[in-house]
Design an enzyme around this catalytic site. Structure first.
Site, PDB file in Angstrom:
ATOM      1  N   GLY A  12       0.738  -1.262  -0.048  1.00  0.00           N
ATOM      2  CA  GLY A  12      -0.180   0.017  -0.052  1.00  0.00           C
ATOM      3  C   GLY A  12       0.797   1.240  -0.023  1.00  0.00           C
ATOM      4  O   GLY A  12       0.543   2.250  -0.478  1.00  0.00           O
ATOM      5  N   ASN A  13       2.054   1.326   0.700  1.00  0.00           N
ATOM      6  CA  ASN A  13       2.756   2.553   0.808  1.00  0.00           C
ATOM      7  C   ASN A  13       3.295   3.012  -0.492  1.00  0.00           C
ATOM      8  O   ASN A  13       4.041   3.926  -0.696  1.00  0.00           O
ATOM      9  CB  ASN A  13       3.973   2.465   1.902  1.00  0.00           C
ATOM     10  CG  ASN A  13       4.869   1.332   1.777  1.00  0.00           C
ATOM     11  OD1 ASN A  13       4.466   0.354   0.742  1.00  0.00           O
ATOM     12  ND2 ASN A  13       6.061   1.527   2.224  1.00  0.00           N
ATOM     13  N   LYS A 128     -11.727 -10.662   5.206  1.00  0.00           N
ATOM     14  CA  LYS A 128     -11.269  -9.374   4.715  1.00  0.00           C
ATOM     15  C   LYS A 128     -12.082  -8.258   4.830  1.00  0.00           C
ATOM     16  O   LYS A 128     -13.107  -8.276   4.174  1.00  0.00           O
ATOM     17  CB  LYS A 128     -10.783  -9.765   3.302  1.00  0.00           C
ATOM     18  CG  LYS A 128      -9.545  -8.784   2.889  1.00  0.00           C
ATOM     19  CD  LYS A 128      -8.756  -9.492   1.943  1.00  0.00           C
ATOM     20  CE  LYS A 128      -7.444  -8.670   1.415  1.00  0.00           C
ATOM     21  NZ  LYS A 128      -6.323  -8.771   2.343  1.00  0.00           N
ATOM     22  N   LYS A 211      -2.745 -10.249  -2.505  1.00  0.00           N
ATOM     23  CA  LYS A 211      -1.757  -9.998  -3.385  1.00  0.00           C
ATOM     24  C   LYS A 211      -0.581 -10.758  -3.269  1.00  0.00           C
ATOM     25  O   LYS A 211       0.237 -11.126  -4.229  1.00  0.00           O
ATOM     26  CB  LYS A 211      -1.508  -8.404  -3.622  1.00  0.00           C
ATOM     27  CG  LYS A 211      -0.876  -7.794  -2.416  1.00  0.00           C
ATOM     28  CD  LYS A 211       0.692  -7.341  -3.052  1.00  0.00           C
ATOM     29  CE  LYS A 211       0.962  -6.263  -1.958  1.00  0.00           C
ATOM     30  NZ  LYS A 211       1.162  -6.816  -0.628  1.00  0.00           N
ATOM     31  N   LYS A 273       2.590 -12.554   3.724  1.00  0.00           N
ATOM     32  CA  LYS A 273       3.832 -12.616   3.037  1.00  0.00           C
ATOM     33  C   LYS A 273       4.746 -13.780   3.485  1.00  0.00           C
ATOM     34  O   LYS A 273       5.411 -14.144   2.340  1.00  0.00           O
ATOM     35  CB  LYS A 273       4.538 -11.150   3.418  1.00  0.00           C
ATOM     36  CG  LYS A 273       3.828  -9.745   3.060  1.00  0.00           C
ATOM     37  CD  LYS A 273       4.318  -8.730   3.674  1.00  0.00           C
ATOM     38  CE  LYS A 273       3.337  -7.445   3.861  1.00  0.00           C
ATOM     39  NZ  LYS A 273       2.553  -7.380   2.552  1.00  0.00           N
TER      40      LYS A 273
HETATM   41  P1  ADP Z   1       1.126  -4.135   2.441  1.00  0.00           P
HETATM   42  O1  ADP Z   1       0.418  -3.058   1.929  1.00  0.00           O
HETATM   43  O2  ADP Z   1       2.515  -4.100   2.277  1.00  0.00           O
HETATM   44  O3  ADP Z   1       0.865  -5.546   2.120  1.00  0.00           O
HETATM   45  P2  ADP Z   1       0.685  -4.777   5.194  1.00  0.00           P
HETATM   46  O4  ADP Z   1       0.187  -3.487   6.127  1.00  0.00           O
HETATM   47  O5  ADP Z   1      -0.500  -5.825   4.740  1.00  0.00           O
HETATM   48  O6  ADP Z   1       1.177  -3.985   4.074  1.00  0.00           O
HETATM   49  O7  ADP Z   1       1.695  -5.611   5.919  1.00  0.00           O
HETATM   50  C1  ADP Z   1       2.865  -4.963   6.471  1.00  0.00           C
HETATM   51  C2  ADP Z   1       2.506  -4.742   7.956  1.00  0.00           C
HETATM   52  O8  ADP Z   1       2.538  -5.965   8.553  1.00  0.00           O
HETATM   53  C3  ADP Z   1       3.790  -3.991   8.671  1.00  0.00           C
HETATM   54  O9  ADP Z   1       3.668  -2.564   8.180  1.00  0.00           O
HETATM   55  C4  ADP Z   1       3.633  -4.325   9.944  1.00  0.00           C
HETATM   56  O10 ADP Z   1       2.924  -3.303  10.855  1.00  0.00           O
HETATM   57  C5  ADP Z   1       2.797  -5.525  10.159  1.00  0.00           C
HETATM   58  N1  ADP Z   1       3.471  -6.668  10.764  1.00  0.00           N
HETATM   59  C6  ADP Z   1       2.635  -7.655  11.464  1.00  0.00           C
HETATM   60  N2  ADP Z   1       3.267  -8.659  11.941  1.00  0.00           N
HETATM   61  C7  ADP Z   1       4.826  -8.599  11.637  1.00  0.00           C
HETATM   62  C8  ADP Z   1       6.027  -8.832  11.947  1.00  0.00           C
HETATM   63  N3  ADP Z   1       5.966 -10.050  12.545  1.00  0.00           N
HETATM   64  N4  ADP Z   1       7.217  -8.500  11.586  1.00  0.00           N
HETATM   65  C9  ADP Z   1       7.133  -7.413  10.744  1.00  0.00           C
HETATM   66  N5  ADP Z   1       5.827  -6.287  10.561  1.00  0.00           N
HETATM   67  C10 ADP Z   1       4.745  -7.121  10.881  1.00  0.00           C
HETATM   68 MG    MG Z   2      -1.293  -6.480   2.859  1.00  0.00          MG
END
Ligand code: ADP
Ligand code: MG
Length: 311
Positions: A12-13, A128, A211, A273
């Protein structure tokens, strides 16, 4: 040396939260992508669409209240729209960055559909949250009409949809053809447009494919060697956000599985991820995933930061 084939999944960022922010964000994202291109990589770009698809659905929903004969726009239709306008902004930003560096590169956006299995267990547990925030009363009306809703992190109620696993990317052959012709290909935005294959007819499904999961399938299908997930954290952590938080540089499949089972990765953000990274690494020798910040991609690829997940 053989070219590295790399799937880059943008979080998202990389895109910002609205139309104006997106124009700025993609310019920065394009610089990172063209840096990788200059390193000689064959690139396939995927991206999220949470805020964008939410915006489209809200706009469409508001028309229902305004016009009598306006019916609800199905979610897969909104995903298709989001793939279009995100894709074109990304494509133009990458082309402009190539032009500024005097590189003669080609970029294409391919709208893509992803088959899901209607028997996927995910359909029994919609998880979701999507779209606009509603009051409790609005949510109850939706629930009565068979549309599941849930409270979302103290911000109000939202519709929830299932997030099934992707089974087959329909436009794979097109993507391969464009890669062979030297294009940077933007595809599978927002997890792909979810469809069910009903005796050859593709029918839109009310769901959102993650995604990260589709990026892993795409990378495996394209025989890529590298999946790069660019997100809002530099590394994956255990005990994330706690006093004993520990940032990881390196993770084997076994370690990743163990930490996932211990609940270190949040559902709906880091867990997909890590799961995507595990399934990609498992699919063939030499396949690995880097999870890092957009800004740190070059350093991460050089092995200086990020979390590498491998066999
Ligand atoms: P994207 O839009 O890139 O998919 P998400 O918000 O879905 O981003 O996922 C990334 C987020 O996951 C990070 O910003 C963090 O806040 C969160 N997160 C949750 N658990 C963890 C972890 N164990 N280590 C690192 N980040 C984590
Ligand atoms: Mg995400």
């Amino acid at each position: 040396m053989e070219k590295q084939r790399v799937v880059v999944a943008l979080g998202g960022n990389a895109l910002g939260r609205n139309v104006e922010e997106q124009k700025e964000a993609v310019a920065k994202t394009a610089r990172v992508i063209v840096d990788l291109y200059e390193q000689g990589m064959e690139l396939i770009i995927t991206h999220g669409n949470g805020p964008q698809v939410g915006m489209i659905q809200s706009a469409m929903d508001s028309l229902i209240t305004k016009y009598d004969n306006f019916k609800q726009v199905p979610l897969p239709t909104s995903v298709a729209m989001s793939q279009g306008y995100i894709g074109i902004d990304l494509q133009n930003a990458i082309k402009y960055e190539l032009y500024n560096r005097n590189i003669d590169g080609k970029v294409s956006t391919i709208l893509s559909q992803v088959e899901v299995d209607l028997n996927d267990k995910a359909f029994d547990h919609p998880s979701k949250p999507i779209g606009r925030f509603m009051t409790k009363e609005e949510a109850e009306i939706n629930e009565k009409n068979g549309v599941p809703c849930m409270e979302d992190s103290g911000r109000g109620y939202r519709i929830v949809v299932a997030s099934p696993m992707p089974q087959r990317i329909r436009e794979l052959q097109t993507i391969k053809t464009l890669l062979a012709a030297g294009h940077i290909v933007i595809t599978c935005g927002g997890g792909g447009i979810p469809v069910a294959n009903q005796n050859g007819k593709l029918v839109g499904v009310n769901a959102i494919v993650d995604k990260d999961n589709v990026s892993s399938l795409l990378a495996a299908n394209l025989d890529a060697n590298y999946l790069i997930i660019l997100t809002a954290v530099e590394k994956v952590a255990i005990n994330f956000g706690k006093e004993n938080e520990e940032w990881l540089s390196d993770l084997t499949i076994e370690q990743a599985r163990e930490y996932a089972a211990q609940g270190h990765f949040a559902k709906g953000s880091m867990l997909p991820k890590v799961e995507a990274a595990i399934s990609f690494a498992e699919s063939k020798e030499g396949r690995r995933t880097l999870i890092t910040l957009l800004d740190k991609a070059p350093e991460g690829i050089a092995g200086k930061t990020g979390t590498l997940i491998h066999r």
